[in-house]
Every structure is written in C-alpha cells, then in structure tokens.
Motif scaffolding. Sequence first.
Motif, PDB file in Angstrom:
ATOM      1  N   PHE A  72      38.690  38.422  53.427  1.00  0.00           N
ATOM      2  CA  PHE A  72      39.959  37.911  54.152  1.00  0.00           C
ATOM      3  C   PHE A  72      40.004  37.296  55.247  1.00  0.00           C
ATOM      4  O   PHE A  72      42.541  37.070  55.120  1.00  0.00           O
ATOM      5  CB  PHE A  72      40.553  40.150  54.414  1.00  0.00           C
ATOM      6  N   ASN A 113      37.992  33.161  47.577  1.00  0.00           N
ATOM      7  CA  ASN A 113      37.789  34.047  46.363  1.00  0.00           C
ATOM      8  C   ASN A 113      36.566  35.066  46.440  1.00  0.00           C
ATOM      9  O   ASN A 113      35.860  34.788  46.170  1.00  0.00           O
ATOM     10  CB  ASN A 113      38.777  33.564  45.375  1.00  0.00           C
ATOM     11  N   THR A 115      35.738  36.863  44.304  1.00  0.00           N
ATOM     12  CA  THR A 115      35.089  36.617  42.746  1.00  0.00           C
ATOM     13  C   THR A 115      33.817  35.526  42.671  1.00  0.00           C
ATOM     14  O   THR A 115      33.159  35.820  41.204  1.00  0.00           O
ATOM     15  CB  THR A 115      36.253  36.975  41.154  1.00  0.00           C
ATOM     16  N   PRO A 123      37.266  43.371  45.695  1.00  0.00           N
ATOM     17  CA  PRO A 123      37.070  42.481  44.474  1.00  0.00           C
ATOM     18  C   PRO A 123      36.488  42.041  43.586  1.00  0.00           C
ATOM     19  O   PRO A 123      35.913  40.671  44.324  1.00  0.00           O
ATOM     20  CB  PRO A 123      38.242  42.644  43.990  1.00  0.00           C
ATOM     21  N   PHE A 179      27.971  47.802  41.572  1.00  0.00           N
ATOM     22  CA  PHE A 179      29.495  48.763  42.273  1.00  0.00           C
ATOM     23  C   PHE A 179      28.929  50.522  41.572  1.00  0.00           C
ATOM     24  O   PHE A 179      29.105  51.019  41.996  1.00  0.00           O
ATOM     25  CB  PHE A 179      30.449  48.250  41.855  1.00  0.00           C
ATOM     26  N   ARG A 180      28.433  50.881  39.866  1.00  0.00           N
ATOM     27  CA  ARG A 180      28.163  52.306  39.806  1.00  0.00           C
ATOM     28  C   ARG A 180      26.802  52.261  40.579  1.00  0.00           C
ATOM     29  O   ARG A 180      26.529  53.752  41.014  1.00  0.00           O
ATOM     30  CB  ARG A 180      27.972  51.432  38.522  1.00  0.00           C
ATOM     31  N   PHE A 236      46.478  43.788  47.871  1.00  0.00           N
ATOM     32  CA  PHE A 236      44.468  43.210  47.818  1.00  0.00           C
ATOM     33  C   PHE A 236      44.551  44.313  49.546  1.00  0.00           C
ATOM     34  O   PHE A 236      42.894  45.020  49.309  1.00  0.00           O
ATOM     35  CB  PHE A 236      44.073  42.618  47.941  1.00  0.00           C
ATOM     36  N   ALA A 237      44.750  43.979  50.374  1.00  0.00           N
ATOM     37  CA  ALA A 237      44.062  44.349  51.616  1.00  0.00           C
ATOM     38  C   ALA A 237      44.866  46.141  51.977  1.00  0.00           C
ATOM     39  O   ALA A 237      44.680  46.703  52.642  1.00  0.00           O
ATOM     40  CB  ALA A 237      44.964  43.982  53.122  1.00  0.00           C
ATOM     41  N   MET A 238      45.794  46.395  50.928  1.00  0.00           N
ATOM     42  CA  MET A 238      46.214  47.428  51.325  1.00  0.00           C
ATOM     43  C   MET A 238      45.392  48.831  51.210  1.00  0.00           C
ATOM     44  O   MET A 238      45.209  48.965  49.678  1.00  0.00           O
ATOM     45  CB  MET A 238      48.348  48.309  50.830  1.00  0.00           C
ATOM     46  N   GLU A 239      45.954  49.785  51.786  1.00  0.00           N
ATOM     47  CA  GLU A 239      45.338  51.275  51.372  1.00  0.00           C
ATOM     48  C   GLU A 239      46.481  51.877  50.724  1.00  0.00           C
ATOM     49  O   GLU A 239      47.581  51.476  50.343  1.00  0.00           O
ATOM     50  CB  GLU A 239      45.059  52.394  52.548  1.00  0.00           C
ATOM     51  N   ILE A 281      33.158  58.634  38.200  1.00  0.00           N
ATOM     52  CA  ILE A 281      32.030  56.725  38.499  1.00  0.00           C
ATOM     53  C   ILE A 281      32.711  56.150  37.571  1.00  0.00           C
ATOM     54  O   ILE A 281      33.141  54.900  37.853  1.00  0.00           O
ATOM     55  CB  ILE A 281      30.536  56.605  38.316  1.00  0.00           C
ATOM     56  N   ASP A 282      32.968  56.536  36.556  1.00  0.00           N
ATOM     57  CA  ASP A 282      33.213  55.437  35.275  1.00  0.00           C
ATOM     58  C   ASP A 282      35.046  55.330  35.570  1.00  0.00           C
ATOM     59  O   ASP A 282      35.131  53.507  35.600  1.00  0.00           O
ATOM     60  CB  ASP A 282      33.394  55.882  34.243  1.00  0.00           C
ATOM     61  N   LEU A 315      36.331  54.045  39.031  1.00  0.00           N
ATOM     62  CA  LEU A 315      36.023  53.926  39.962  1.00  0.00           C
ATOM     63  C   LEU A 315      35.710  52.860  39.391  1.00  0.00           C
ATOM     64  O   LEU A 315      36.422  51.184  39.850  1.00  0.00           O
ATOM     65  CB  LEU A 315      35.065  54.323  40.581  1.00  0.00           C
ATOM     66  N   ALA A 316      34.686  52.659  38.477  1.00  0.00           N
ATOM     67  CA  ALA A 316      34.281  51.208  38.702  1.00  0.00           C
ATOM     68  C   ALA A 316      35.379  50.497  37.864  1.00  0.00           C
ATOM     69  O   ALA A 316      35.479  49.384  37.759  1.00  0.00           O
ATOM     70  CB  ALA A 316      32.860  51.380  37.835  1.00  0.00           C
ATOM     71  N   TYR A 370      37.759  49.169  39.986  1.00  0.00           N
ATOM     72  CA  TYR A 370      37.135  47.847  39.955  1.00  0.00           C
ATOM     73  C   TYR A 370      36.704  46.298  40.373  1.00  0.00           C
ATOM     74  O   TYR A 370      37.531  45.691  40.320  1.00  0.00           O
ATOM     75  CB  TYR A 370      35.710  48.374  40.531  1.00  0.00           C
ATOM     76  N   ARG A 371      36.631  46.656  38.133  1.00  0.00           N
ATOM     77  CA  ARG A 371      36.722  45.784  36.870  1.00  0.00           C
ATOM     78  C   ARG A 371      38.274  44.922  37.256  1.00  0.00           C
ATOM     79  O   ARG A 371      38.323  43.997  37.168  1.00  0.00           O
ATOM     80  CB  ARG A 371      36.090  46.151  36.007  1.00  0.00           C
ATOM     81  N   ARG A 423      40.397  45.050  39.216  1.00  0.00           N
ATOM     82  CA  ARG A 423      40.927  43.851  40.772  1.00  0.00           C
ATOM     83  C   ARG A 423      40.033  43.097  39.842  1.00  0.00           C
ATOM     84  O   ARG A 423      40.636  42.253  41.346  1.00  0.00           O
ATOM     85  CB  ARG A 423      39.931  45.776  42.278  1.00  0.00           C
ATOM     86  N   ALA A 424      38.996  42.766  40.302  1.00  0.00           N
ATOM     87  CA  ALA A 424      38.616  41.829  40.519  1.00  0.00           C
ATOM     88  C   ALA A 424      38.891  40.912  39.343  1.00  0.00           C
ATOM     89  O   ALA A 424      39.416  39.733  39.427  1.00  0.00           O
ATOM     90  CB  ALA A 424      36.657  41.739  40.070  1.00  0.00           C
ATOM     91  N   ALA A 468      41.902  39.166  40.678  1.00  0.00           N
ATOM     92  CA  ALA A 468      41.784  38.758  41.891  1.00  0.00           C
ATOM     93  C   ALA A 468      41.127  37.352  41.533  1.00  0.00           C
ATOM     94  O   ALA A 468      41.326  36.542  41.664  1.00  0.00           O
ATOM     95  CB  ALA A 468      40.777  39.340  42.914  1.00  0.00           C
ATOM     96  N   ARG A 469      40.491  37.210  40.086  1.00  0.00           N
ATOM     97  CA  ARG A 469      39.982  36.117  39.863  1.00  0.00           C
ATOM     98  C   ARG A 469      41.428  35.267  39.230  1.00  0.00           C
ATOM     99  O   ARG A 469      41.334  33.625  40.150  1.00  0.00           O
ATOM    100  CB  ARG A 469      39.471  36.295  38.535  1.00  0.00           C
ATOM    101  N   TRP A 510      44.059  35.809  44.325  1.00  0.00           N
ATOM    102  CA  TRP A 510      43.722  35.490  45.761  1.00  0.00           C
ATOM    103  C   TRP A 510      44.070  34.532  46.107  1.00  0.00           C
ATOM    104  O   TRP A 510      44.466  34.994  47.163  1.00  0.00           O
ATOM    105  CB  TRP A 510      42.040  35.966  45.088  1.00  0.00           C
TER     106      TRP A 510
END
Lengths: 381, 262
Positions: free
Chosen positions: A132, A137, A139, A283, A291-292, B134-137, B163-164, B166-167, B170-171, B173-174, B177-178, B181
């Motif tokens: 940040f 990036n 990723t 991310p 992560f998992r 991306f930085a926000m709660e 877990i699924d 959340l994963a 996360y995927r 967000r990635a 971001a790719r 960002w």
Amino acid sequence: MKFYYFHLMPYPMEHDAPSSWVTLSNRHYDPEVGHALYNQYLDQFEHAERLGWDGLCVNEHHQNCYGTMPSPNLMAAMLARRTTRAKIAILGNGLPLRENPLRIAEEIAMLDVVSGGRIISGFVRGIGPEYFSTAVNPTHSRERFYEAAELIVRAWTEPGPFAFDGRFYRYPFVNPWPRPLQKPHPPIWCPSQGSSETVEWAAQRRIPYLMVFTPIKRIAQIYGEYREACERYGYQASRYQLTVNLPIVVAENDEKARTIARQTALWVYHTGLRMPLTFWLPPGYLTESSFRRSLAVPRKLPTELSFEDLEEGGYIICGSPATVRDKLRVFSDELSAGIVCSGLPAGSHAATLDMMEMFAQEVMPHFREDAGVDETAGIGR
Amino acid sequence: MPSQHRLTVRGTPVELQSGGSGPALLFLHGAGGAGRWLPFHDQLARRFTVYFPKHPGHGGAPAAEWIEHISDLAFHYLDLLDELKLGRVHLAGSSLGGWIAAEMATMVSHRLKSLALIAPVGIKVDGWIYPFLFAMELPQLVATVFHDQAKALALAPGDLTGIDTLAELYRERAALARVSWNPYLYNPLLRRRLGRITAPTLLCWGEHDQVSPLVCAEAWAKEIPGAELRTFAASGHLPHLEEPEAVAAAVADFCGAREVAR
C-alpha cells in the motif's frame, strides 16, 4: 551459537488509530525526537559490537511507527564505518518494492567493499502494508522477488556487461561497479514467516531461513520442512542456515523481566504491529493455496496475542539470566538454531545499554562452543 | 430466471448467465457484481437477450493468469462475442465493467449497436483521484460505494466463515488487483482513445457517486463524441442497483431506440 543484535528502530508512541502502518499520520513524527532516537539506536549497535555481538541487523519498513528504517542500506552504511568486526546483516531489502533492483546490487556491493566483506544481504518481499505504501502491485510480489533476486546474484557474479530481459526488470547493460568483496557474493538470507514456496526457494539455494516473530511450535515445524527440503536437494542444512528473530528481555529476576517485557515487547505486538487485515493481506500477496492453508490453521493477529501468549508461545524470551539461558537452550539444542537475532526492548536508552551488558556478560558466554567458527562460510551462496 | 452456461473461450473457462429475448446485450459487471442477476437485469431481459458473464477470477469463476491488463479483458470479451456467434451487439457495463466496455468500444466501435456505461472507471480525470477501495474495511467501503447503504445487502457474500467463500473473495480481489492496482482504476492510454468511439453512447451516473463522481462523468461526456449523460438523484456508484427501474428504463430506451433506427 551466534548472536546478532537486531533493531527495528521504532518510533515508540501510543495512539488509538486503527493502524500503525500506511495511514498513521506522519504529523505524529517529531524529527527532534527522531534525531535523538536514531543516534541512540546507532550507539546501541556500536555498543553491541564492543560487547561481543557477532552481527548487527537492520531492516526495511515503510510508513509506520513500528520501524523507521525505510532505507536499511543507509543505516548499514553508517555502521560500516563505525564498526570493524561485526557482520552487518540487512534483513532485508524488499526486492519487489524496487522499480530498479539493480540499485540493490550496487548498494550492497558498495557496503561490502567499504566494510571489508562484512555484509549479509537479506532478500525479502516486504510485508503486506508495504504494497500500500509503495503502490507496487501485490499480485506481482512473488514473481518480482524471484526475478530481482536472480538479477542481483547475476549482477554480483557474472562479468558484465550482459543484458537482462525479465518480465518486470529489463536492462540492456548489467555491469555494476563496484563488485562485492566477498566471493562469490555476500551471503543471502531469507527472512520469512514460513510460506512453503519460500522455504523451498531458500532451501534449494542454501539460503539461511530466518523465522521472524513466530511462535516456537511453528518455528520447529518450518525448520523441519526446511531441513527436509535441503535433504531433497542433496545436502544437510547447517545450523547456521536455521536462524531466528525474537525479542529477548533479561533482568535481575523473572518478575522484573516480565514487567519490562509487558511494556516493551507488548508495544511491538499491540501497537507496532497494529493494522487491519486488509493491510496484512493485500490481494494476491499469497497464492490461493497459501491463503487457504493460512485459514485452515487459524492464527491470532499480533494485537490478539496476550502477554501470556507471547511468553508461553515462545514469541519472546524474558526472564533472569538463568531463565533466558534455559529458554535459549531450547533454540540451540532442540531446534539446532545457529544464529539468534534479537532486539532487547528495555525501554529507555540507558536501560537498553544496561540490558545489553547483562546479556553479554551473563547469557552470551554460555553459548560460545562455536567461538572461532565463521557462520557465513559457504552459506547463503 | 436466467440460464447458466459454462463454456471455454480460447482456452479460458467462462461462467455465463443469459436470459430474456430480443436483440443481444452483453452486460459486464463491476467488482462484487459477478453472477448477481438483479432486478435491473430482469427488466432489461424483457426487451433484450442479456448475456451476463463473470470476469475470470470473479464470483467463484476460475482465475485466468494470462489476464494482466484491462485490455486483456477487453479482448477476452471480443473473443466471447465470437464464441457466441454474436455479430453486432448492445454493450453495457458498470464501474470496472464499464471500463472494459469502453476499452472494447475503442477497439471495435463498429461492432456495437450502442454503448451504455454506468459510472465507469478507467480514465484519469484532472482534479480527481479514485479512493483506494483495496485499503478499506467493509463499513467504509459500503459508505463509499452506496448512497443508500441498506442497498449493499444485495451484494453481500454468502457464508463469510467458510474457507471456500473467503478463498473465492481473495481470488476475486487478486483478479481485480492484477488489472487495476497501479495505475489505480485507470488505463493512462484510454482517455485519448475515447474519441474513436462512434457507437451511440449513454452515460448513467449516480449524483452521489463518491468513487467516480460527476466530475468524471463530465470528462467521459466530453471525450466520447455525442455521448448522452443521464444522472440519477438517489444513487451512489451503482445506480443500476440503487435505482434499478429508472436505470434499466434509460438503458433499454436508449439501446432500443438504436435498434429501431437501424
């Protein structure tokens, strides 16, 4: 066992903000206070060499009160001229955070030449909030790390000029002057928190693995994985490849040590490392499988750890000299860790100098079976 | 109710919903909108055959590692149109989806019967820096994106302890971001290319947008020749979610008129 004096160079302040990183306003930073702190911290490093520490550790963090060393190479440069014997371990430069990582190869080579070959060069990715602060990036973090590491090692070892054409870093001419003094290059260390991809990367290259601020059970587990990986690559890990970074507080008796640690070590965890989960985990910083795995074994955030968690979990060591010796024995004998990097958060400058002297007189001498051994020989390269 | 499809587009798996009848309309979602067939889509489906794909890596769809730039997504959807054997289409998108749609329009404007951009991001606007979501709660994120925060429930993820789930988040967000960002939420090359767009273009904007506020709308309206701007008084960044009837009517009328005109 070898002892390295580790410093975060914190800006120790109390605040109620949700994060000590990225967003904590730098209006809280008073440069007059900072002047005194920086110089005290550098005095402590010089004192550490006089007292017999084998190495001095600096490190890189950005935009926070936890550690005010955005450029560890600058601090290493000051130490290079003010010390003569101790290794200077930079733990490390955040490779992916740089747009021009060739600059790291150049700076480390300069430091190595000036210091007479005393530099240890840690390679790190930087922790979540750094992405940040630098806008790199996240990723790309892992790939940039591997690519920059390859570039730097080649820049140190291959006669230039040569061309480098990576995905993130491209140079028609790689030909840094100076070249490092140590052969083939300064030892590389890999400070990390145990992601399996990084363990594998370090083991394959004989790069010492430094466990940072990790509970002892997990250290044992990751050391096991690291040793196993080394064996798969056809060699036995030396004890100097197994290193650990943990705060140690020593005082006349256990009770007094606890009182101090409750103040100072807890500040590191509860204030210094306070930040929201979004900062810890940008991310793509972790692979989805990592992560998992991190979710499957629930771990507490630093701010969720009580003092008892820290002491009993072996995140920190605190106690009388005898207690500290007993606890360090676990690291040296049971875990076969060869190098302990430790800060001594004592509070004031005067208290820190006193604590360092107590540690140097009453703890260190009991772990000197390997006096005269060069812990960097053949390791990390 | 839309039907669900799984197909492969030049090696990349695609999860797609489609529904309704009439001329083809491709809708590209914004962050958090993957797979959420909303009242807005229902209303569009009365007059159009709505194709609603998930971006790779979003909403539980498999990630596509090759996608590293916003133009990769634009080409991906051009490939999807070919795969679906759709010739000329109406193209609509919200936020990130609007950005992708605009990129596509700069490439193949002749293939679009019309273009409807709902509060797109994607260009640099003087005097505005997109807030770093991306930085926000979550509470701050909701307050930034929505005018009526209660409307955010429509995008709430399922079981946040699983877990699924959340994963998958996360995927997503990635994947986001790719492509976004840094530079954050824009392509420095896009703005000067917007003048290439010849398709009739509608811009829909919430008057309370705090992500891409009205100053951005004015920049888009200035750059796209002949673009028409409609604003919605009770909306933040997602007007098609906050005022679905009004926004769907505006989009359907605009696109429908281009259907008749031909």
